[in-house]
Design an enzyme around this catalytic site. Structure first.
Site, PDB file in Angstrom:
ATOM      1  N   PHE A 147      -1.719 -70.915  41.109  1.00 47.83           N
ATOM      2  CA  PHE A 147      -2.926 -71.564  40.593  1.00 47.83           C
ATOM      3  C   PHE A 147      -2.914 -71.413  39.079  1.00 47.83           C
ATOM      4  CE2 PHE A 147      -7.222 -71.967  39.073  1.00 47.83           C
ATOM      5  CZ  PHE A 147      -7.613 -73.145  39.690  1.00 47.83           C
ATOM      6  N   ASP A 232       1.435 -66.296  33.061  1.00 44.05           N
ATOM      7  CA  ASP A 232       0.042 -66.741  33.094  1.00 44.05           C
ATOM      8  C   ASP A 232      -0.831 -65.538  33.450  1.00 44.05           C
ATOM      9  OD1 ASP A 232      -2.471 -67.695  33.696  1.00 44.05           O
ATOM     10  OD2 ASP A 232      -1.772 -69.440  34.812  1.00 44.05           O
ATOM     11  N   LYS A 261     -10.198 -66.924  30.077  1.00 43.85           N
ATOM     12  CA  LYS A 261     -11.283 -66.260  30.790  1.00 43.85           C
ATOM     13  C   LYS A 261     -11.908 -65.114  30.008  1.00 43.85           C
ATOM     14  CE  LYS A 261      -9.891 -67.791  35.398  1.00 43.85           C
ATOM     15  NZ  LYS A 261     -10.846 -68.904  35.461  1.00 43.85           N
TER      16      LYS A 261
END
Length: 408
Positions: A147, A232, A261
């Site tokens: 993801f 990531d 984030k």
């Protein structure tokens, strides 16, 4: 927190969303109006312990005083110039982020998906200009069940049919291999490979932690093959796993690091590609950009986030409280929990399907005043703020035990 003043109930507000909001999410039926620390409060004044923390965007809890202060101070001075001009906050942000990660240069963006897209663009440009891959032939190797976001390019290499179906045609240039399989990865890499892009821990897949040595193997393989390693760390980074970065558990340094984030402190969207000078240095003015990327408000908040991490306090808290989390979940195995995976303050918990889906268990926990999020099947994710106390964490685990016991 004090109860908010509103004339519309939670049910009213949920109904009001239905005709005017596109159905891109299926949230739990809780309407949050206030928040502080590890707690949120709905419009009726009911308090819930936040055990999701915005998928790690709220690593430092809701409205951390140092981050709110940095935002307020900057709001009174300057919020946006665009990158058409310099601003007085960006240099320090880039310097300190490079220092925190041990890398050289920073490309500031806004959302995590933008960081991923930017990393792919940089890797392709590097492949053509430095590695010598023929034009338009560069490939990127990725892992199944990944993801990395939801843009059209990113869903092109997703294996989640819900994310892909109906959004083609898809962007070419990606090869998908099983996660945690070095042999498959090696077989997929060739002279056209610009980069290997992986999550050090797969979050959306259910907090999937690879075998010891996998990340080291990826690093060694990419060096031998003369391609880049892109990590990531948008969910796993910035303290979540008990280290600043999840790759640090194997002392691995990627060529490009994707952050987001938590970098925005739960206040503004901030992301970045951080990397080696000889890799990010392939970009020239006009070849990539973002109106809001590197804006002074984002840089001020991002710098305050880095200041919190520079102390090491939050990494230590995640490691120490991670022991509490792991111990509590271990006690629940065989009592409604089939198994779990955890690192630091992050866990994927597999619930016995006989007790309900992940969504159903999440809804029951909401009734007990604890907010979590399901992922696939009967798996739920736990990712509380790194500011949570041991007592709050134990209370959440107690609520999970109660829900599982009631459902048996």
């Amino acid at each position: 927190m004090t109860a908010p003043v509103t004339t519309r109930t939670s049910a009213d507000l949920i109904r009001a969303e239905e005709p005017v909001l596109a159905h891109n999410y299926h949230p739990l039926p809780v309407v949050v109006a206030r928040a502080e620390g590890s707690w949120v409060e709905d419009v009726e004044g009911r308090r819930h312990l936040d055990m999701l923390a915005g998928y790690s965007a709220l690593n430092f809890g809701h409205r951390h005083p140092a981050l709110i202060r940095a935002a307020h101070d900057q709001l009174d001075r300057l919020t946006l110039t665009s990158r058409a001009f310099h601003n007085d906050r960006l240099a320090e942000f880039a310097e300190r982020l490079a220092g925190l990660t041990g890398l050289d240069m920073v490309l500031p963006m806004n959302t995590g998906a933008e960081a991923v897209e930017s990393g792919i663009k940089v890797a392709r440009k590097w492949a053509y200009e430095v590695k010598g891959v023929p034009a338009d032939r560069a490939t990127v190797v990725v892992a199944a069940d990944n993801f990395h976001g939801r843009t059209t390019t990113i869903v092109s290499f997703s294996t989640d049919e819900t994310a892909r179906r109906g959004f083609g045609p898809f962007t070419p240039g990606f090869r998908i291999v099983p996660y945690n399989d070095l042999a498959a990865l090696e077989a997929a890499v060739d002279e056209t490979t610009a980069a290997v892009l992986i999550e050090p821990i797969q979050g959306e897949a259910g907090v999937i932690i690879p075998d010891d040595g996998y990340l080291t193997g990826v690093r060694e393989l990419t060096r031998r093959a003369g391609c880049l390693f892109i990590a990531d760390e948008i969910q796993s980074g910035l303290g979540r796993t008990g280290r600043t970065l999840a790759v640090e558990h194997e002392s691995v340094v990627p060529d490009l690091l994707l952050l987001g984030k938590a970098l925005g402190g739960g206040i503004v969207p901030v992301s970045a590609v951080v990397g080696r000078r000889d890799v990010l240095g392939v970009l020239r003015p006009g070849e990539h950009g973002s109106t809001f990327g590197g804006n002074p408000l984002a840089a001020a908040v991002g710098t305050a986030v880095i200041e919190l991490l520079e102390t090491g306090e939050f990494q230590r808290r995640a490691a120490e409280l991670g022991v509490v989390l792991r111990g509590g979940l271990t006690d629940l195995v065989g009592k409604g929990v089939l198994g779990f995976r955890s690192r630091g303050l992050w866990a994927g918990v597999d619930i016995d399907p006989a007790l309900g889906t992940g969504r159903e268990v999440s809804a029951r926990l909401m009734e007990e005043g604890v907010l979590v999020k399901d992922t696939h099947g009967s798996t739920i994710r736990l990712a509380p703020p790194l500011t949570i106390t041991s007592e709050e964490l134990t209370g959440a685990l107690g609520a999970l035990e109660k829900v599982l016991t009631q459902g048996s």
